[in-house]
Design an enzyme around this catalytic site. Sequence first.
Site, short mmCIF file in Angstrom:
data_model
loop_
_atom_site.label_atom_id
_atom_site.label_comp_id
_atom_site.label_asym_id
_atom_site.label_seq_id
_atom_site.Cartn_x
_atom_site.Cartn_y
_atom_site.Cartn_z
N GLU A 96 0.83 -1.20 0.00
CA GLU A 96 0.00 0.00 0.00
C GLU A 96 0.87 1.26 0.00
OE1 GLU A 96 -3.88 -1.26 2.51
OE2 GLU A 96 -2.00 -1.17 3.60
N MET A 125 -5.35 -4.62 13.86
CA MET A 125 -4.33 -4.62 14.89
C MET A 125 -3.74 -3.25 15.23
SD MET A 125 -2.34 -8.19 13.92
CE MET A 125 -1.34 -8.16 15.41
N ASP A 177 -10.66 -10.93 4.73
CA ASP A 177 -11.09 -12.26 5.14
C ASP A 177 -12.22 -12.10 6.15
OD1 ASP A 177 -9.86 -12.31 8.03
OD2 ASP A 177 -8.22 -11.64 6.74
#
Length: 256
Positions: free
Chosen positions: A14, A194, A218
Amino acid sequence: MSTPIAIVAAMHEELSALLARMPDEQRVRVAGRDFWVGHLQGQPVVAVLSRIGKVAAAVTATVLLERFGVRAIVFTGVAGGLAPGVNVGDVVVATELLQHDMDASPIFPKYEVPLMGRSRFAADAAIGDALAAVAEGTLRDPVGLVGQKAVDEFHLRSPKVHRGLLISGDRFVSTTAECGALQRSLPDALAVEMEGAAMAQACHDYGVPFAALRTISDRADDAAHGDFTRFVAEVASRYSLALVDAWLASLPRDAA
């Protein structure tokens, strides 16, 4: 240069995509991290890799706030879907963030950050609204965004945008049992990652707007390991670049 906006990426892919669009980036190394100072869509920005986990994210945010004096932090990355209907290829724009592994009970209520009297930290509504609007428009054409091959492989038929609670913890949630436990204890949580809640807390302390934009990679269950690396390269990194690019392009030049 005007006060910059921080664009924080969770993955190398990214960050690389963002840097490829910055015509004048200059590297500044602080706290073992490379901060890239320059412009994107005419806006002054600082782009940086957050690293993984809440402590790393909080350090990154603090350097952005103290050293670079950014006027806002926008975090982009991937997350595991929790709520029903939050599927692979969807985008979650946080309205608030919480640390799901914060538990100083019985001294403090579960999830409450000690001495702060709160468990949830609000994301900036104006930035969130703008990012969601950009995402709604961009995701209407997933083939144009990521290509037919990626759409077929990852089943990105009609990706959606969701607004709500994003939860963070120092654990990669990858079992159906843990996913179910989080759904039961935090039923309004849309997705899990996270870093976001730690950055939100740092921005709260400094009084600086924070926004989080996460692509669902996911369902945070037994299949969560999947082909994560290829999803980031072929889908998430393209989402992030397109959405951040479009949002910055929509802002007034050098807006304060």
